[in-house]
Design an enzyme around this catalytic site. Structure first.
Site, PDB file in Angstrom:
ATOM      1  N   LYS A  69       0.904  -1.301  -0.010  1.00  0.00           N
ATOM      2  CA  LYS A  69      -0.001   0.118  -0.117  1.00  0.00           C
ATOM      3  C   LYS A  69       0.817   1.310   0.150  1.00  0.00           C
ATOM      4  O   LYS A  69       0.379   2.230  -0.587  1.00  0.00           O
ATOM      5  CB  LYS A  69      -0.850   0.075   1.270  1.00  0.00           C
ATOM      6  CG  LYS A  69      -2.179  -0.817   0.992  1.00  0.00           C
ATOM      7  CD  LYS A  69      -3.155  -0.559   2.076  1.00  0.00           C
ATOM      8  CE  LYS A  69      -4.316  -1.496   2.039  1.00  0.00           C
ATOM      9  NZ  LYS A  69      -5.396  -1.247   1.077  1.00  0.00           N
ATOM     10  N   ASN A 177      -8.873   3.094  -9.090  1.00  0.00           N
ATOM     11  CA  ASN A 177      -9.554   2.274  -8.020  1.00  0.00           C
ATOM     12  C   ASN A 177     -11.107   2.982  -7.687  1.00  0.00           C
ATOM     13  O   ASN A 177     -11.097   4.004  -7.049  1.00  0.00           O
ATOM     14  CB  ASN A 177      -8.704   2.054  -6.853  1.00  0.00           C
ATOM     15  CG  ASN A 177      -9.549   0.891  -6.043  1.00  0.00           C
ATOM     16  OD1 ASN A 177     -10.567   0.616  -6.468  1.00  0.00           O
ATOM     17  ND2 ASN A 177      -9.006   0.498  -5.004  1.00  0.00           N
ATOM     18  N   SER A 180     -13.392  -0.545  -4.604  1.00  0.00           N
ATOM     19  CA  SER A 180     -13.127  -0.924  -3.259  1.00  0.00           C
ATOM     20  C   SER A 180     -14.536  -1.118  -2.646  1.00  0.00           C
ATOM     21  O   SER A 180     -15.028   0.040  -2.544  1.00  0.00           O
ATOM     22  CB  SER A 180     -12.053  -0.307  -2.681  1.00  0.00           C
ATOM     23  OG  SER A 180     -12.184  -0.384  -1.061  1.00  0.00           O
ATOM     24  N   LYS A 222      -9.779  -0.285 -12.460  1.00  0.00           N
ATOM     25  CA  LYS A 222     -10.061  -1.508 -11.435  1.00  0.00           C
ATOM     26  C   LYS A 222     -11.702  -1.661 -11.536  1.00  0.00           C
ATOM     27  O   LYS A 222     -12.204  -0.741 -10.904  1.00  0.00           O
ATOM     28  CB  LYS A 222      -9.239  -1.503 -10.530  1.00  0.00           C
ATOM     29  CG  LYS A 222      -9.592  -2.782  -9.606  1.00  0.00           C
ATOM     30  CD  LYS A 222      -8.238  -3.184  -8.759  1.00  0.00           C
ATOM     31  CE  LYS A 222      -8.281  -4.257  -8.009  1.00  0.00           C
ATOM     32  NZ  LYS A 222      -7.044  -4.585  -7.193  1.00  0.00           N
ATOM     33  N   THR A 252     -12.268  -7.016  -4.979  1.00  0.00           N
ATOM     34  CA  THR A 252     -13.013  -8.058  -4.046  1.00  0.00           C
ATOM     35  C   THR A 252     -14.521  -7.849  -4.188  1.00  0.00           C
ATOM     36  O   THR A 252     -14.844  -7.017  -4.584  1.00  0.00           O
ATOM     37  CB  THR A 252     -12.408  -7.735  -2.618  1.00  0.00           C
ATOM     38  OG1 THR A 252     -12.799  -6.302  -2.262  1.00  0.00           O
ATOM     39  CG2 THR A 252     -11.105  -7.921  -2.464  1.00  0.00           C
ATOM     40  N   SER A 317      -4.233 -13.056  -2.801  1.00  0.00           N
ATOM     41  CA  SER A 317      -4.441 -14.012  -1.990  1.00  0.00           C
ATOM     42  C   SER A 317      -3.777 -15.278  -1.994  1.00  0.00           C
ATOM     43  O   SER A 317      -3.313 -15.700  -1.220  1.00  0.00           O
ATOM     44  CB  SER A 317      -6.125 -14.018  -1.866  1.00  0.00           C
ATOM     45  OG  SER A 317      -6.957 -13.170  -1.631  1.00  0.00           O
TER      46      SER A 317
HETATM   47  C1  LIG Z   1      -5.972  -7.325   2.369  1.00  0.00           C
HETATM   48  C2  LIG Z   1      -6.332  -6.728   1.119  1.00  0.00           C
HETATM   49  C3  LIG Z   1      -6.238  -5.570   0.678  1.00  0.00           C
HETATM   50  C4  LIG Z   1      -6.496  -4.824  -0.532  1.00  0.00           C
HETATM   51  N1  LIG Z   1      -6.097  -3.570  -0.889  1.00  0.00           N
HETATM   52  C5  LIG Z   1      -6.391  -3.316  -2.093  1.00  0.00           C
HETATM   53  C6  LIG Z   1      -6.242  -1.784  -2.596  1.00  0.00           C
HETATM   54  O1  LIG Z   1      -5.632  -1.042  -1.632  1.00  0.00           O
HETATM   55  N2  LIG Z   1      -6.385  -1.643  -3.441  1.00  0.00           N
HETATM   56  C7  LIG Z   1      -6.847  -2.373  -4.658  1.00  0.00           C
HETATM   57  O2  LIG Z   1      -6.881  -2.183  -5.808  1.00  0.00           O
HETATM   58  N3  LIG Z   1      -7.210  -3.648  -4.280  1.00  0.00           N
HETATM   59  C8  LIG Z   1      -6.943  -4.078  -3.092  1.00  0.00           C
HETATM   60  N4  LIG Z   1      -7.350  -5.486  -2.871  1.00  0.00           N
HETATM   61  C9  LIG Z   1      -7.996  -6.493  -3.798  1.00  0.00           C
HETATM   62  C10 LIG Z   1      -6.641  -7.119  -4.433  1.00  0.00           C
HETATM   63  O3  LIG Z   1      -5.871  -6.366  -5.317  1.00  0.00           O
HETATM   64  C11 LIG Z   1      -7.215  -8.146  -5.333  1.00  0.00           C
HETATM   65  O4  LIG Z   1      -7.948  -7.327  -6.530  1.00  0.00           O
HETATM   66  C12 LIG Z   1      -8.272  -8.971  -4.781  1.00  0.00           C
HETATM   67  O5  LIG Z   1      -7.962  -9.349  -3.598  1.00  0.00           O
HETATM   68  C13 LIG Z   1      -8.781 -10.088  -5.607  1.00  0.00           C
HETATM   69  O6  LIG Z   1      -7.558 -11.027  -6.045  1.00  0.00           O
HETATM   70  P1  LIG Z   1      -7.195 -12.407  -5.034  1.00  0.00           P
HETATM   71  O7  LIG Z   1      -8.248 -13.146  -5.041  1.00  0.00           O
HETATM   72  O8  LIG Z   1      -6.098 -13.065  -5.753  1.00  0.00           O
HETATM   73  O9  LIG Z   1      -6.992 -11.710  -3.856  1.00  0.00           O
HETATM   74  C14 LIG Z   1      -6.855  -5.709  -1.538  1.00  0.00           C
HETATM   75  C15 LIG Z   1      -7.110  -7.029  -1.012  1.00  0.00           C
HETATM   76  C16 LIG Z   1      -6.871  -7.692   0.263  1.00  0.00           C
HETATM   77  C17 LIG Z   1      -7.224  -9.082   0.414  1.00  0.00           C
END
Ligand SMILES: Cc1cc2nc3c(=O)[nH]c(=O)nc-3n(C[C@H](O)[C@H](O)[C@H](O)COP(=O)(O)O)c2cc1C
Length: 336
Positions: A69, A177, A180, A222, A252, A317
């Protein structure tokens, strides 16, 4: 037991938010001791350059937004083997985010629920961090930007435009973004007039910024996996008409049965993310770059994403649960 498995076993015993920090700090120490190449084999691979929106990607596997971050670790993640890292999401001013605990990890289900809410050090400190670490990074640097918690959607474009300007010397591309689930009303920016105005202002700004540089500064948007197909199609068509360069599919999802606030990531997101990819690719053809993110947990997942015509993939993840072995698998898949 491999070093990778040892680190994973250890980190999975700690509270999730602390564990992320400890793991990345540990990796940074290993980096400083020049031991990454010794302990992690992916770091010694030969890379083959892939060109997307004018940028040279050393490989097609990146780190998704949110893992780094505050731009403290991207050079270390690059050394580990990732071809691109998206730092942030960064807001103009520092933010502490939502109350803790705000990350819940379910190891058996390979699932994370997070309600962080753009906790970050803010643009000034983040830029300092990027400037300090970028000299040790040879991959592609994406800067993910978001609006501040207190900023209304009517004024959100002002934040995004400031951030585009502020990071123009260091960002190779920008990730906008608007998906979120953890900042109130942020997702409303993806509909109707808010979206159209925001995107037009952003692509205009990109053109202005790019003129001042010898390098073009692409914009990717995104997107949430919870959009209706109808709105998703509108988002994509309007973005293409406005000159957006690419899409990240997906962030997410709020569609889960855990009785917790926040968005789900990991294995349960796999299907939605694949469906979005398929749908959006059928609309954009080759007119935009697609970065696939969400539920990418295995080598087979990576094979499937490329077969569904993702240009690039991002891990979050999957990397938390599987570590370097998943990175290695994805690098194998993407280089064939
Ligand atoms: C703890 C956590 C924090 C995240 N923070 C951000 C963020 O600050 N900006 C963003 O674009 N995505 C954020 N994400 C989303 C991830 O970039 C990703 O798009 C999402 O987790 C799906 O991918 P995955 O299933 O491989 O985790 C975050 C995800 C997690 C789990």
């Amino acid at each position: 037991m491999s070093f990778n498995n040892f680190v994973l076993k250890f980190s999975q015993k700690l509270p999730p938010e602390f564990s992320n920090k400890i793991s990345l700090t540990g990796l940074k120490i290993i980096y400083k001791l020049h031991l990454i190449n010794v302990l992690f084999s992916s770091a010694t691979r030969e890379n083959k350059i892939n060109k997307y929106f004018g940028l040279d990607f050393p490989n097609k596997v990146g780190v998704a937004g949110g893992l780094d971050k505050n731009a403290n670790y991207f050079h270390v993640l690059g050394k580990l083997g990732f071809g691109f890292v998206e730092v942030g999401t960064i807001t103009l001013k520092p933010q502490s985010g939502n109350p803790k605990p705000r990350i819940h990890r379910f190891n058996n289900e390979e699932t994370i629920i997070n309600s962080l809410g753009f906790n970050n050090v803010g643009s000034v400190k983040a830029l300092e961090n990027i400037e300090k670490n970028k000299k040790n990074f040879s991959g592609v640097l994406g800067v993910s930007i978001g609006k501040g918690k207190e900023i209304s959607n009517e004024r959100a474009h002002e934040d995004y435009l400031h951030l585009l300007d502020y990071f123009k010397d260091v960002a190779d591309y920008y990730a906008v973004n608007i998906s979120s689930p953890n900042t109130n009303d942020l997702r409303k920016l993806s509909s109707g007039d808010y979206f159209n105005k925001l995107i037009d202002e952003i692509t205009n700004k990109r053109d202005q910024i790019s003129k001042g540089f010898s390098k073009y500064k692409p914009i990717v948007v995104k997107i949430s996996p919870d959009e209706s197909l109808n709105n998703l199609e509108k988002i994509i068509l309007y973005s293409l008409a406005s000159g957006v360069d690419g899409f990240i599919l997906t962030n997410t999802s709020l569609d889960h049965d855990y009785n917790l606030p926040g968005g789900v990531s990991g294995k349960p997101l796999r299907q939605k993310s694949e469906e979005s990819l398929k749908f959006v690719r059928s609309i954009v053809n080759d007119k935009a770059v697609i970065i696939s993110s969400g539920g990418l947990m295995t080598k087979e997942d990576a094979i499937k994403r490329f077969s569904l015509k993702a240009d690039l993939i991002q891990l979050y993840s999957g990397f938390v649960f599987k570590g370097n072995s998943l990175l290695q698998d994805c690098l194998d898949v993407s280089s064939t």
